[in-house]
Design a protein around this motif. Structure first.
Motif, mmCIF file in Angstrom:
data_model
loop_
_atom_site.group_PDB
_atom_site.id
_atom_site.type_symbol
_atom_site.label_atom_id
_atom_site.label_comp_id
_atom_site.label_asym_id
_atom_site.label_seq_id
_atom_site.Cartn_x
_atom_site.Cartn_y
_atom_site.Cartn_z
ATOM 1 N N SER A 105 0.819 -1.217 0.000
ATOM 2 C CA SER A 105 0.000 0.000 0.000
ATOM 3 C C SER A 105 0.853 1.268 0.000
ATOM 4 O O SER A 105 0.347 2.337 -0.337
ATOM 5 C CB SER A 105 -0.911 0.000 1.234
ATOM 6 N N ARG A 106 2.118 1.179 0.344
ATOM 7 C CA ARG A 106 2.981 2.354 0.328
ATOM 8 C C ARG A 106 4.433 1.923 0.237
ATOM 9 O O ARG A 106 4.776 0.753 0.489
ATOM 10 C CB ARG A 106 2.769 3.212 1.583
ATOM 11 N N ALA A 107 5.289 2.871 -0.132
ATOM 12 C CA ALA A 107 6.714 2.602 -0.291
ATOM 13 C C ALA A 107 7.513 3.737 0.320
ATOM 14 O O ALA A 107 7.033 4.872 0.417
ATOM 15 C CB ALA A 107 7.079 2.434 -1.764
ATOM 16 N N VAL A 108 8.729 3.427 0.715
ATOM 17 C CA VAL A 108 9.653 4.417 1.276
ATOM 18 C C VAL A 108 10.993 4.256 0.556
ATOM 19 O O VAL A 108 11.543 3.148 0.502
ATOM 20 C CB VAL A 108 9.836 4.240 2.794
ATOM 21 N N ALA A 109 11.513 5.349 0.010
ATOM 22 C CA ALA A 109 12.806 5.349 -0.680
ATOM 23 C C ALA A 109 13.816 6.152 0.138
ATOM 24 O O ALA A 109 13.492 7.217 0.660
ATOM 25 C CB ALA A 109 12.673 5.942 -2.083
ATOM 26 N N SER A 110 15.027 5.635 0.241
ATOM 27 C CA SER A 110 16.082 6.310 1.007
ATOM 28 C C SER A 110 17.423 6.069 0.325
ATOM 29 O O SER A 110 17.549 5.224 -0.566
ATOM 30 C CB SER A 110 16.115 5.797 2.458
ATOM 31 N N VAL A 111 18.438 6.806 0.772
ATOM 32 C CA VAL A 111 19.773 6.676 0.200
ATOM 33 C C VAL A 111 20.794 6.985 1.284
ATOM 34 O O VAL A 111 20.568 7.847 2.144
ATOM 35 C CB VAL A 111 19.953 7.630 -1.009
ATOM 36 N N VAL A 112 21.909 6.267 1.258
ATOM 37 C CA VAL A 112 23.016 6.481 2.195
ATOM 38 C C VAL A 112 24.304 6.538 1.384
ATOM 39 O O VAL A 112 24.613 5.619 0.623
ATOM 40 C CB VAL A 112 23.093 5.358 3.249
ATOM 41 N N ASP B 178 8.663 -1.633 1.246
ATOM 42 C CA ASP B 178 7.201 -1.612 1.140
ATOM 43 C C ASP B 178 6.601 -2.409 2.289
ATOM 44 O O ASP B 178 7.307 -3.063 3.069
ATOM 45 C CB ASP B 178 6.747 -2.160 -0.221
ATOM 46 N N ASP B 179 5.267 -2.349 2.385
ATOM 47 C CA ASP B 179 4.548 -3.086 3.441
ATOM 48 C C ASP B 179 3.777 -4.255 2.866
ATOM 49 O O ASP B 179 2.777 -4.687 3.439
ATOM 50 C CB ASP B 179 3.596 -2.131 4.182
ATOM 51 N N GLY B 180 4.240 -4.783 1.728
ATOM 52 C CA GLY B 180 3.567 -5.907 1.093
ATOM 53 C C GLY B 180 3.934 -7.247 1.718
ATOM 54 O O GLY B 180 4.510 -7.303 2.808
ATOM 55 N N PRO B 181 3.619 -8.333 1.004
ATOM 56 C CA PRO B 181 3.886 -9.673 1.558
ATOM 57 C C PRO B 181 5.357 -10.057 1.542
ATOM 58 O O PRO B 181 5.753 -11.011 2.211
ATOM 59 C CB PRO B 181 3.080 -10.596 0.641
ATOM 60 N N GLY B 182 6.180 -9.338 0.759
ATOM 61 C CA GLY B 182 7.598 -9.669 0.708
ATOM 62 C C GLY B 182 7.872 -10.901 -0.119
ATOM 63 O O GLY B 182 6.984 -11.473 -0.759
ATOM 64 N N ILE B 183 9.103 -11.330 -0.094
ATOM 65 C CA ILE B 183 9.541 -12.533 -0.820
ATOM 66 C C ILE B 183 10.294 -13.423 0.159
ATOM 67 O O ILE B 183 11.213 -12.958 0.839
ATOM 68 C CB ILE B 183 10.464 -12.158 -2.002
ATOM 69 N N PRO B 184 9.928 -14.702 0.269
ATOM 70 C CA PRO B 184 10.654 -15.605 1.176
ATOM 71 C C PRO B 184 12.142 -15.661 0.831
ATOM 72 O O PRO B 184 12.529 -15.509 -0.335
ATOM 73 C CB PRO B 184 9.969 -16.957 0.940
ATOM 74 N N ALA B 185 12.945 -15.881 1.829
ATOM 75 C CA ALA B 185 14.401 -15.865 1.645
ATOM 76 C C ALA B 185 14.854 -16.894 0.624
ATOM 77 O O ALA B 185 15.777 -16.639 -0.164
ATOM 78 C CB ALA B 185 15.100 -16.109 2.986
ATOM 79 N N GLU B 186 14.203 -18.064 0.573
ATOM 80 C CA GLU B 186 14.641 -19.119 -0.345
ATOM 81 C C GLU B 186 14.281 -18.820 -1.797
ATOM 82 O O GLU B 186 14.767 -19.498 -2.718
ATOM 83 C CB GLU B 186 14.049 -20.468 0.072
ATOM 84 N N LEU B 187 13.426 -17.808 -2.034
ATOM 85 C CA LEU B 187 13.006 -17.485 -3.399
ATOM 86 C C LEU B 187 13.597 -16.176 -3.908
ATOM 87 O O LEU B 187 13.329 -15.781 -5.046
ATOM 88 C CB LEU B 187 11.465 -17.396 -3.478
ATOM 89 N N GLU C 88 14.052 -8.524 4.248
ATOM 90 C CA GLU C 88 12.775 -8.132 4.854
ATOM 91 C C GLU C 88 12.920 -6.746 5.486
ATOM 92 O O GLU C 88 13.900 -6.454 6.170
ATOM 93 C CB GLU C 88 12.365 -9.149 5.918
ATOM 94 N N SER C 89 11.935 -5.902 5.234
ATOM 95 C CA SER C 89 11.961 -4.551 5.773
ATOM 96 C C SER C 89 11.738 -4.575 7.278
ATOM 97 O O SER C 89 10.742 -5.128 7.761
ATOM 98 C CB SER C 89 10.897 -3.689 5.092
ATOM 99 N N ALA C 90 12.654 -3.978 8.019
ATOM 100 C CA ALA C 90 12.523 -3.961 9.475
ATOM 101 C C ALA C 90 11.444 -2.990 9.933
ATOM 102 O O ALA C 90 10.829 -3.192 10.989
ATOM 103 C CB ALA C 90 13.863 -3.596 10.112
ATOM 104 N N SER C 91 11.184 -1.934 9.160
ATOM 105 C CA SER C 91 10.217 -0.918 9.584
ATOM 106 C C SER C 91 8.819 -1.152 9.028
ATOM 107 O O SER C 91 7.824 -0.926 9.714
ATOM 108 C CB SER C 91 10.708 0.469 9.157
ATOM 109 N N LEU C 92 8.721 -1.631 7.777
ATOM 110 C CA LEU C 92 7.405 -1.810 7.148
ATOM 111 C C LEU C 92 6.953 -3.262 7.101
ATOM 112 O O LEU C 92 5.773 -3.530 6.897
ATOM 113 C CB LEU C 92 7.439 -1.235 5.720
ATOM 114 N N GLY C 93 7.862 -4.187 7.232
ATOM 115 C CA GLY C 93 7.498 -5.597 7.268
ATOM 116 C C GLY C 93 7.421 -6.270 5.925
ATOM 117 O O GLY C 93 7.251 -7.491 5.854
ATOM 118 N N GLY C 94 7.554 -5.514 4.819
ATOM 119 C CA GLY C 94 7.484 -6.110 3.490
ATOM 120 C C GLY C 94 8.864 -6.368 2.932
ATOM 121 O O GLY C 94 9.792 -6.774 3.628
ATOM 122 N N LEU C 95 9.001 -6.106 1.623
ATOM 123 C CA LEU C 95 10.270 -6.340 0.949
ATOM 124 C C LEU C 95 11.160 -5.111 1.083
ATOM 125 O O LEU C 95 10.704 -3.971 0.995
ATOM 126 C CB LEU C 95 10.026 -6.650 -0.530
#
Length: 439
Positions: free
Chosen positions: A351-358, A370-379, A424-431
């Motif tokens: 539903s939303r995305a966050v972009a950053s740069v370091v 993002d706060d989507g379902p993400g992708i399993p580590a094995e895939l 996995e996103s630590a803040s949003l829980g998605g990818l």
């Protein structure tokens, strides 16, 4: 026996390792020769000369032991003092040093002291005030005796000459060998620079030089670079040609569908639009990161622009932390396409995305979460491959695709000498997708 622990202490560069290969044998030889010289040559000679001094001291001591007074003892010693090159006098007990005096680095003095004390137990003290004189103190029946001896009689004049000469010429030959070896290593470093630049999408002039083996490796690199360039050009031409040729029939389809009933044409128009979107994806993939040479770019400003453009288009994306400053050589259009793909994937499956740069001194990192379902580590490794569609990992009812989005991003990252990392996103829980580029 494993020496893996030693690797972290070894130099990582070729010049450092070459210097280590040169220095270690030279230092080892010098240490071995120094130890052998000190133990077998310097110590033996000093011991023999000290025993000669001991025999002369024994003659002097015998005159003191058989004399009744100090003057009588001095008179009896007088005929031998000039021949033995000694100065003898009686001193009060309080004038005798409490302990021996030897400099910490004076190895030959320790040999002299050990030899004298072993042969003459009546020795009270041995003093080496400088490099020219030795003062020996003995106990006699008529009082303490001080004997002054020229140091040249018991030790070599310059025992350090061999070591100094060996160290000097060892260092000189090491420098000469390193200068010669540096000329041999320069073609290898040029080959490494050319390979690293090609891995980051840049072409630098290179011609094989140096030893036969280095020339062979350089020629193989040039052949490999040419083959890769041809393959990339053929891939680009093939995909571009197919995508371009399909645009004409799509245009005719749109024109034909516009002439029929709007309600009947609506599903067909959706199919045509989907085909048009797939063709655009093919074109993006065929272009990859081939637009021009890298130019100095401000990564923070670039991300801010991309997020602002996406927000104006109604995309639910926000700007995250932007750390660091400075310009980095980048292909701006390729990076923009990669970040737009990541943002598009993020809002398609979340539903939303966050972009950053370091930006740091050693690396550059673009991140899209993002706060989507993400992708399993094995895939995650499979998700980066072209034409890969992971139905269990991403809800594809929310948007179909040909499976080139992450492949395009990974291609752009590799062209800049970087890598695409999925987690996995630590803040949003998605990818969480990171483009990490070494500086």
């Amino acid at each position: 026996m494993s020496f893996a622990w030693l690797k972290k202490y070894l130099p990582r560069g070729l010049y450092g390792r070459a210097a280590l290969i040169l220095i270690v044998p030279v230092v080892s030889v010098q240490l071995v020769v120094s130890v052998v010289f000190i133990q077998r040559h310097l110590e033996d000679i000093t011991g023999q000369m000290s025993m000669t001094l001991v025999r002369e001291l024994d003659v002097i001591a015998e005159r003191a032991r058989t004399a009744g007074t100090r003057q009588e003892a001095l008179d009896r010693m007088e005929p031998f003092l000039s021949a033995f090159e000694m100065d003898v006098r009686f001193v009060p007990l309080e004038a005798v040093p409490d302990d021996d005096y030897i400099r910490w680095y004076d190895y030959s003095a320790r040999v002299v002291r050990r030899t004298v004390r072993r042969a003459m137990p009546e020795t009270l003290a041995t003093v080496f005030p400088d490099n020219r004189l030795i003062l020996l103190y003995f106990q006699s029946p008529i009082g303490p005796v001080e004997v002054g001896v020229n140091r040249r009689r018991v030790t070599a004049a310059a025992p350090h000459q061999l070591i100094v000469t060996m160290v000097f010429f060892g260092g000189l030959m090491t420098v000469i060998a390193f200068l010669y070896l540096r000329n041999q290593l320069r073609p290898i470093t040029r080959l490494a620079d050319a390979a690293q630049a090609f891995g980051r999408g840049r072409m630098v002039p290179y011609s094989p030089s140096g030893a036969t083996e280095v020339r062979a490796a350089g020629g193989a690199f040039l052949d490999m670079r040419s083959r890769i360039e041809r393959q990339m050009e053929q891939r680009t031409m093939m995909l571009s040609g197919v995508s371009h040729d399909l645009r004409t029939p799509l245009t005719r389809l749109k024109l034909g569908l516009s002439m029929i009933d709007e309600e009947e044409a609506e599903p067909l128009l959706r199919d045509v639009a989907e085909m048009q979107r797939l063709l655009d994806a093919f074109l993006d993939f065929s272009r990859g990161a081939a637009e021009g040479e890298p130019e100095p770019t401000d990564p923070v400003h670039l991300v801010e622009q991309i997020v602002a453009d996406a927000q104006r288009a109604g995309t639910p994306v926000s700007l995250g932390a932007c750390e660091g400053a400075g310009e980095v050589p980048l292909r701006e259009m390729a990076i923009r396409r990669a970040l737009e793909n990541l943002i598009g994937n993020a809002v398609r499956y979340g539903s939303r995305a966050v972009a950053s740069v370091v930006v740091t001194e050693r690396s550059l990192r673009f991140r899209v979460e993002d706060d989507g379902p993400g992708i399993p580590a094995e895939l995650r490794a499979e998700a980066i491959k072209p034409f890969s569609r992971l139905d269990p990992a991403r809800n594809q009812d929310r948007g179909s695709g040909v499976g080139l989005g992450l492949a395009i991003v990974a291609d752009v990252a590799r062209a800049h000498g970087g890598v695409l990392r999925l987690s996995e996103s630590a803040s949003l829980g998605g990818l969480c997708a990171d483009i990490v580029i070494a500086r």
